[in-house]
Design an enzyme around this catalytic site. Structure first.
Site, PDB file in Angstrom:
ATOM      1  N   GLY A   9      36.918  40.950 -18.834  1.00  0.00           N
ATOM      2  CA  GLY A   9      35.685  41.627 -19.254  1.00  0.00           C
ATOM      3  C   GLY A   9      34.804  40.686 -20.057  1.00  0.00           C
ATOM      4  N   GLN A  13      29.260  43.093 -23.475  1.00  0.00           N
ATOM      5  CA  GLN A  13      28.515  42.905 -24.724  1.00  0.00           C
ATOM      6  C   GLN A  13      29.260  41.997 -25.704  1.00  0.00           C
ATOM      7  OE1 GLN A  13      28.184  46.309 -27.292  1.00  0.00           O
ATOM      8  NE2 GLN A  13      26.280  45.633 -28.225  1.00  0.00           N
ATOM      9  N   ASP A  35      35.794  38.518 -14.999  1.00  0.00           N
ATOM     10  CA  ASP A  35      35.120  39.814 -14.946  1.00  0.00           C
ATOM     11  C   ASP A  35      35.151  40.319 -13.511  1.00  0.00           C
ATOM     12  OD1 ASP A  35      33.386  42.069 -15.587  1.00  0.00           O
ATOM     13  OD2 ASP A  35      32.778  40.920 -17.346  1.00  0.00           O
ATOM     14  N   ILE A  36      34.703  41.553 -13.326  1.00  0.00           N
ATOM     15  CA  ILE A  36      34.750  42.204 -12.014  1.00  0.00           C
ATOM     16  C   ILE A  36      33.787  41.548 -11.020  1.00  0.00           C
ATOM     17  CG2 ILE A  36      33.074  43.995 -12.668  1.00  0.00           C
ATOM     18  CD1 ILE A  36      36.141  44.772 -10.539  1.00  0.00           C
ATOM     19  N   ARG A  37      32.701  40.922 -11.565  1.00  0.00           N
ATOM     20  CA  ARG A  37      31.769  40.234 -10.670  1.00  0.00           C
ATOM     21  C   ARG A  37      31.253  38.953 -11.337  1.00  0.00           C
ATOM     22  NH1 ARG A  37      29.566  44.631 -12.826  1.00  0.00           N
ATOM     23  NH2 ARG A  37      27.612  44.420 -13.969  1.00  0.00           N
ATOM     24  N   TYR A 143      35.741  58.187 -24.027  1.00  0.00           N
ATOM     25  CA  TYR A 143      35.954  56.849 -24.588  1.00  0.00           C
ATOM     26  C   TYR A 143      36.874  56.931 -25.807  1.00  0.00           C
ATOM     27  CZ  TYR A 143      34.640  52.316 -26.675  1.00  0.00           C
ATOM     28  OH  TYR A 143      34.652  51.056 -27.209  1.00  0.00           O
ATOM     29  N   LYS A 147      40.667  55.469 -26.300  1.00  0.00           N
ATOM     30  CA  LYS A 147      40.970  54.493 -27.361  1.00  0.00           C
ATOM     31  C   LYS A 147      42.078  55.006 -28.286  1.00  0.00           C
ATOM     32  CE  LYS A 147      38.278  51.023 -26.366  1.00  0.00           C
ATOM     33  NZ  LYS A 147      38.897  49.767 -25.894  1.00  0.00           N
TER      34      LYS A 147
END
Length: 316
Positions: A9, A13, A35-37, A143, A147
């Site tokens: 990831g 951010q 990362d995914i892309r 979320y 967590k």
């Protein structure tokens, strides 16, 4: 043995700035961003980058073996406001990516894990002022639920299997270099951009909504500090409270007016108001300060100076 880092990831951010700092700390050749892309950015262009799906155990295991990784920073997650729009996927991504990394550590493929938690673990029944480390947690968002559950699993894997996992509960994060990313606290990033470009801002939170906030440089400092601390200093294996400052949209607007006297703000609360109302206004992080020496560098005043300096120099 040398530290070899994998960031999952890395284009998010926090991941963007964390990657740059880790490369500066351990050497570009010892840090693998993923990362995914593949985006066209510094994370991809300035070092080793691999495309990886955080939900694919085999892909992660392959990278760990290929690069002889010792430390994994799992930064992939769907954030608060975005997660509410796709609860099932948010749960899947936020939980199963964590299980993959915990199980790889349990199998002794890696030595250390950093996994971020958040003030979203707290809820409307949590004491909102100086929220203690140990308190009532009844999160109301997908979320926050993911967590809170993740914290319990981190602690479990540490106690049962000796997995060295470390975590901090991030407050709202403010950065000049990344666009707002779907979080409830992101108004505090957008407001600086709008002050420069439009001279006015419409806040999606009401004027007196106080939330714990932190400048990104402090968040990165805390992340690397907790990972570098001796193992015996890390006494909490769920997640540490972390704090720097707390303010309301009205207070940040007042600070901005010192630099842009004609700046105006109005208020049009949306669905994120309900999320913010369930979170603490201020955090007691004394255990992080005691155990591994956490100390913030930024306040609302010097953060505002730096935000405008960096935005006008690099963005506008």
């Amino acid at each position: 043995m040398d530290t070899k880092v994998l960031i999952i990831g890395a284009c998010g951010q926090i991941g963007t700035e964390l990657t740059a700092k880790l490369r500066a700390t351990y050497g570009v050749e010892n840090v693998v961003a993923s990362d995914i892309r593949k985006l066209e950015n510094d994370v991809v262009n300035n070092g080793i980058f691999e495309v990886v799906n955080a939900l694919d155990y085999n892909q992660i295991e392959h990278l760990i073996e290929k690069y002889e990784i010792t430390d994994v920073y799992l930064m992939a997650a769907l954030l608060s406001a975005t997660a509410e729009k796709n609860p099932a996927f948010a749960w899947d991504l936020n939980m199963n990516s964590l299980f993959h990394v915990l199980n790889l550590a349990k199998a002794e493929k890696i030595k250390k894990i950093f996994w971020p938690s958040s003030i979203a673990v707290f809820g409307p029944t949590t004491p909102s002022h100086n929220t203690p480390q140990y308190t009532i947690m009844e999160p109301t968002t997908v979320y926050g639920i993911s967590k809170q559950t993740g914290e319990r699993w981190c602690e479990y894997y540490n106690k049962q299997y000796g997995v060295d996992v470390r975590s901090i509960r991030y407050p709202g994060l403010i950065s000049w270099s990344t666009e707002p990313g779907g979080g409830t606290t992101d108004y505090a990033v957008d407001i600086y951009h709008k002050a420069i470009t439009e001279g006015k801002f419409t806040s999606f939170l009401s004027e007196d909504t106080g939330l714990p906030m932190m400048y990104m440089d402090d968040a990165i400092k805390a992340t690397i500090s907790i990972m570098q601390a001796p193992e015996e200093q890390i006494k909490i294996r769920s997640s540490y409270n972390l704090a720097a400052m707390s303010f309301t949209p009205k207070q940040i607007a007042t600070e901005i007016k010192k630099h842009y006297p004609n700046f105006t703000i109005d208020y049009d609360p949306d669905f994120r108001q309900k999320i913010a109302d369930s979170w603490p206004e201020s955090i007691d992080d004394s255990l992080a300060r005691e155990d591994w020496g956490w100390k913030n560098d930024y306040t609302i005043e010097n953060m505002t100076v730096e935000m405008f300096e960096m935005l006008t120099k690099n963005v506008y």
